[in-house]
Scaffold this motif. Structure first.
Motif, short mmCIF file in Angstrom:
data_model
loop_
_atom_site.label_atom_id
_atom_site.label_comp_id
_atom_site.label_asym_id
_atom_site.label_seq_id
_atom_site.Cartn_x
_atom_site.Cartn_y
_atom_site.Cartn_z
N GLY A 170 0.85 -1.20 0.00
CA GLY A 170 0.00 0.00 0.00
C GLY A 170 0.87 1.24 0.00
O GLY A 170 1.91 1.26 0.65
N HIS A 171 0.45 2.24 -0.73
CA HIS A 171 1.28 3.46 -0.72
C HIS A 171 0.78 4.40 0.37
O HIS A 171 -0.41 4.48 0.65
CB HIS A 171 1.30 4.14 -2.08
CG HIS A 171 0.00 4.73 -2.54
ND1 HIS A 171 -0.42 5.99 -2.18
CD2 HIS A 171 -0.98 4.23 -3.34
CE1 HIS A 171 -1.58 6.24 -2.75
NE2 HIS A 171 -1.96 5.20 -3.44
N ILE A 172 1.71 5.09 0.96
CA ILE A 172 1.41 5.98 2.08
C ILE A 172 1.39 7.44 1.63
O ILE A 172 0.90 8.31 2.34
CB ILE A 172 2.45 5.74 3.21
CG1 ILE A 172 1.89 6.18 4.57
CG2 ILE A 172 3.78 6.44 2.91
CD1 ILE A 172 0.79 5.31 5.10
N ASP A 173 1.89 7.70 0.43
CA ASP A 173 1.86 9.08 -0.08
C ASP A 173 0.45 9.42 -0.56
O ASP A 173 -0.30 8.55 -1.00
CB ASP A 173 2.88 9.29 -1.21
CG ASP A 173 2.69 8.33 -2.39
OD1 ASP A 173 2.51 7.12 -2.15
OD2 ASP A 173 2.70 8.80 -3.55
N VAL A 174 0.11 10.69 -0.43
CA VAL A 174 -1.20 11.16 -0.90
C VAL A 174 -0.98 12.33 -1.85
O VAL A 174 0.05 13.01 -1.78
CB VAL A 174 -2.11 11.61 0.27
CG1 VAL A 174 -2.33 10.47 1.26
CG2 VAL A 174 -1.55 12.84 1.00
N VAL A 175 -1.95 12.55 -2.73
CA VAL A 175 -1.85 13.72 -3.61
C VAL A 175 -2.19 14.98 -2.81
O VAL A 175 -2.86 14.90 -1.78
CB VAL A 175 -2.75 13.60 -4.87
CG1 VAL A 175 -2.29 12.44 -5.74
CG2 VAL A 175 -4.21 13.48 -4.51
N PRO A 176 -1.74 16.13 -3.29
CA PRO A 176 -2.03 17.37 -2.55
C PRO A 176 -3.54 17.61 -2.42
O PRO A 176 -4.33 17.07 -3.21
CB PRO A 176 -1.37 18.45 -3.39
CG PRO A 176 -0.34 17.74 -4.20
CD PRO A 176 -0.91 16.39 -4.47
N GLU A 177 -3.90 18.41 -1.46
CA GLU A 177 -5.31 18.65 -1.17
C GLU A 177 -5.99 19.51 -2.24
O GLU A 177 -7.21 19.56 -2.33
CB GLU A 177 -5.48 19.29 0.21
CG GLU A 177 -4.86 20.70 0.37
CD GLU A 177 -3.38 20.67 0.75
OE1 GLU A 177 -2.69 19.69 0.40
OE2 GLU A 177 -2.91 21.64 1.37
N GLY A 178 -5.19 20.19 -3.09
CA GLY A 178 -5.77 21.07 -4.11
C GLY A 178 -6.36 22.32 -3.48
O GLY A 178 -5.91 22.76 -2.42
N ASP A 179 -7.36 22.87 -4.11
CA ASP A 179 -7.97 24.12 -3.66
C ASP A 179 -8.73 23.89 -2.35
O ASP A 179 -9.79 23.26 -2.33
CB ASP A 179 -8.91 24.63 -4.76
CG ASP A 179 -9.48 25.99 -4.42
OD1 ASP A 179 -9.29 26.47 -3.28
OD2 ASP A 179 -10.12 26.59 -5.31
N VAL A 180 -8.19 24.44 -1.27
CA VAL A 180 -8.78 24.22 0.06
C VAL A 180 -10.22 24.73 0.12
O VAL A 180 -11.07 24.18 0.84
CB VAL A 180 -7.90 24.89 1.15
CG1 VAL A 180 -8.52 24.72 2.53
CG2 VAL A 180 -6.50 24.28 1.14
N LYS A 181 -10.51 25.74 -0.68
CA LYS A 181 -11.86 26.32 -0.67
C LYS A 181 -12.93 25.31 -1.09
O LYS A 181 -14.10 25.47 -0.79
CB LYS A 181 -11.92 27.54 -1.58
CG LYS A 181 -11.12 28.73 -1.07
CD LYS A 181 -11.43 30.02 -1.82
CE LYS A 181 -11.07 29.95 -3.29
NZ LYS A 181 -9.60 29.83 -3.53
N LEU A 182 -12.52 24.31 -1.85
CA LEU A 182 -13.50 23.32 -2.32
C LEU A 182 -13.81 22.27 -1.25
O LEU A 182 -14.69 21.44 -1.42
CB LEU A 182 -13.00 22.64 -3.59
CG LEU A 182 -12.77 23.59 -4.78
CD1 LEU A 182 -12.17 22.85 -5.96
CD2 LEU A 182 -14.09 24.24 -5.21
N TRP A 183 -13.05 22.29 -0.16
CA TRP A 183 -13.28 21.33 0.92
C TRP A 183 -14.25 21.92 1.93
O TRP A 183 -14.15 23.09 2.30
CB TRP A 183 -11.96 21.00 1.62
CG TRP A 183 -11.00 20.17 0.82
CD1 TRP A 183 -10.22 20.60 -0.20
CD2 TRP A 183 -10.73 18.78 0.97
NE1 TRP A 183 -9.46 19.56 -0.71
CE2 TRP A 183 -9.76 18.42 0.01
CE3 TRP A 183 -11.20 17.78 1.83
CZ2 TRP A 183 -9.26 17.12 -0.13
CZ3 TRP A 183 -10.71 16.49 1.70
CH2 TRP A 183 -9.75 16.17 0.72
#
Lengths: 422, 422
Positions: A100-113
């Motif tokens: 399993g990979h432990i890396d994650v992609v960046p969260e991107g535009d925080v405003k969309l969360w």
């Protein structure tokens, strides 16, 4: 359900809260590229508790670059350790890699969360946060499976090799480093988010760049120039046609319910430098899916040949051919015979736990399974909780129930594949 | 040819070397935006020698911003002076503005130039360098015309107002500042590079930006998203259709030999952020030509209405309409009646000097003539040496012969229009 299966089921049920806490802590550590070390420390701590033999190392570019499959944009993996924990079997059984990979992609535009992207918040049976689905939920399912077996004092004949790797999102250097370090097994499972489907085959992919040429002129006399944007539109259409041709030949039943088995995605376009000038260059960048039956080289060659045909559509391309470049990351495709014993076992355990048949498909994306299969000679199945649709998106979440179901199915599959010694 | 005309012809012939030196020095001063001051100092020195009343000032944004036509991306015009030289007439004649911009567009990619972009090199009757055609050649032609008349001791009834302005390439703030300062006349000539054609009408233009929306998805399952690039291709086609519709209604004979009188140029495109993702936004930027018969407002409204029709072509646009924005610079269109006396005079002098009829057309681009006509109430003709095709391009040059021909035609036109007092 036999007694041992019931015990595993009950153990997992009893430890759901513990599993949720673990997943929450994993998600709260924002392990984007270069920031994997803290969550890896948590993984190590867990593996230590389980009594596994632990191997922690920072992959070295000089060791990896001899592999044709190696890609990275990094200059070093300092502070980005791989973690492997080996549960040695008593011997005489089949070995299994749980990757399993432990890396994650960046969260991107925080405003969309709606919430903090790394909140790990639990609500209505879902755990939210970047990496929850892709793929810390799967990692937790594997750890729970191992913990259940070890806690229940079940011993195995074959080795289980648990791998918590870096860099999957950027081309798989972490898994490649595991192979390079000598980790191989009779088979492997990667619990990427398949929405509990079983993927014995995986689509590989490559990134391409096509540069399209035009001829500049002042916008007021645009008829004196040739618009690279108009020519790029023809190139896009030509690539759409290419996608049709490539997919028309696919007969593998694993693809029967996938609208476009091997998509060509035009992901980026840019060109022109001034609103008032006819643009003389446009660059398009995209991703081409590589079938389990194909090699990267074959697809590269076919694409180049196809683009040469542009001159049959528009003579402009005869004097001004497009430039094709393969850049950035690529993911090898992977295939395992669907008659393979691991497929049979996993299917049976799925049926046993969930009381229904699993869906067998070919994945629409690549995983580190391509490396395990093609470079590590380790046939690989991708099967895990979480939905692909959530991966890489704002408000990513995972259904916790699926994590525990996957843990149970994995635990039973491990026992069956590796063989029980007592 | 009368005696005075012969004298003017001979004077200019005799002073060709001087004219070339002046143009060379002008071109060698790279007067891109913000760097106009050195070449303006040369112009001032020249006007002083000619004995003109000189006015030098740095336009103030606070004075200009009340004008709807004002556009600038600058925060101040400090160190970018306008220069005006007035040759007062004895009275009773018609006044004439001779307007030329001193700013040049940047040289662009230096590698595309065979020589230093500001070399001012003379070869085979051509003078090379950024700004040679656009429009220092025209400026020198005006100065030579004035110098010939003054040297030959010809006196005029009407005033001649020579303007060496900044900022034409960025929307005309320099000429607007002249109007704001009170400089108006009975007519004006701008010797922009028309290749010696007479343009009594000029196309205006505006810059637009259209944002096109899609819906993101992973490239491996691209069918779950909506590509903003594919939607942008529809928008481009829709704008191409708009161009056809707009041009189909043009009947003005001045446009008869122009392939597309009012072009819509898509100059830039960009969108998408990742090769492996379905792009969810694409931005296109372009320039729309505004006819002499149109106002900017009319064209803005017509464009907005046209883009709304996209939803009839594709229902996607109903729920995801494009966003239209007008940004950056705009140039007002300009028109002068072709029966106007200045057209008649200029045409006659052209015929007298070159022995053939001039071509009368509408220009495919805007000039400061739009401001002179619409804001300054000064009907304007654009006529000058140099070819449009050279402007803004690498290896820009001007044919020196045309500079002297233009100077002669201008000198004779000035006398005829302003009236001779002795």
């Amino acid at each position: 359900m036999n007694e041992q299966a019931s015990a595993i089921h009950e153990w997992i049920q009893k430890h759901e809260a513990k599993g949720i806490r673990m997943l929450k802590r994993f998600v709260q550590e924002a392990s984007t590229q270069g920031n994997e070390k803290n969550v890896q420390a948590m993984v190590v701590e867990k593996l230590r508790q389980l009594g596994l033999e632990i191997d922690i190392w920072e992959p070295k570019i000089r060791d990896l670059k001899k592999h044709e499959a190696f890609v990275t944009a990094r200059s070093s993996f300092r502070d980005s350790p791989n973690v492997v924990g080996v549960w040695k079997g008593s011997g005489g059984g089949r070995s299994l890699i749980l990757n399993g990979h432990i890396d994650v992609v960046p969260e991107g535009d925080v405003k969309l969360w709606e919430d903090d992207p790394f909140s790990g918040k639990v609500k209505d049976g879902r755990l939210y946060g970047r990496g929850s689905t892709d793929m810390k939920g799967g990692n937790v399912a594997m750890i729970l499976a191992l913990e259940a077996l070890i806690s229940l004092d079940i011993s195995l004949k074959g080795d289980v090799i648990f791998q918590s790797v870096i860099e999957e999102e950027s081309g798989g250097a972490g898994t490649l480093a595991c192979i390079e370090r000598g980790y191989r097994a009779d088979a492997a499972i990667i619990p990427e988010p398949t929405n509990m489907k079983i993927f014995p085959k995986q689509q590989g992919s490559m990134w391409f760049r096509v540069v399209v040429h035009g001829m500049s002129a002042h916008g007021g006399t645009r008829y004196e120039g040739v618009s690279a944007i108009e020519k790029a539109m023809k190139v896009v259409q030509h690539l759409q046609e290419f996608e049709k041709v490539r997919n028309a030949r696919i007969t593998d039943p694993l693809y029967q319910s996938i609208p476009i088995p091997l998509p060509i995605n035009i992901g980026k376009i840019s060109g022109g430098s001034w609103p008032s000038s006819v643009p003389d260059e446009v660059t398009i960048e995209g991703r081409i899916g590589v079938g389990p039956h194909e090699t990267l080289t074959q697809v590269r060659e076919e694409t180049a040949t196809w683009l040469q045909k542009l001159s049959e559509i528009d003579s402009w391309f005869e004097s001004h051919p497009t430039q094709l470049e393969w850049f950035g990351a690529h993911w090898l495709p992977s295939q395992m015979n669907i008659e393979h014993d691991l497929v049979t076992i996993l299917t049976a355990q799925f049926r046993g736990v969930l009381g229904k048949d699993p869906i067998l498909e070919a994945s629409p994306w690549g995983t580190d399974g391509g490396l395990l299969t093609n470079v590590g000679d380790t046939p690989t199945i991708v099967f895990g909780p979480g939905q692909t649709e959530m991966a890489h998106f704002p408000n990513e979440y995972i259904e916790l129930k699926k994590v525990f179901e996957a843990a149970e199915i994995l635990a039973l599959t491990i026992v069956e594949w590796c063989g029980q010694s007592k």
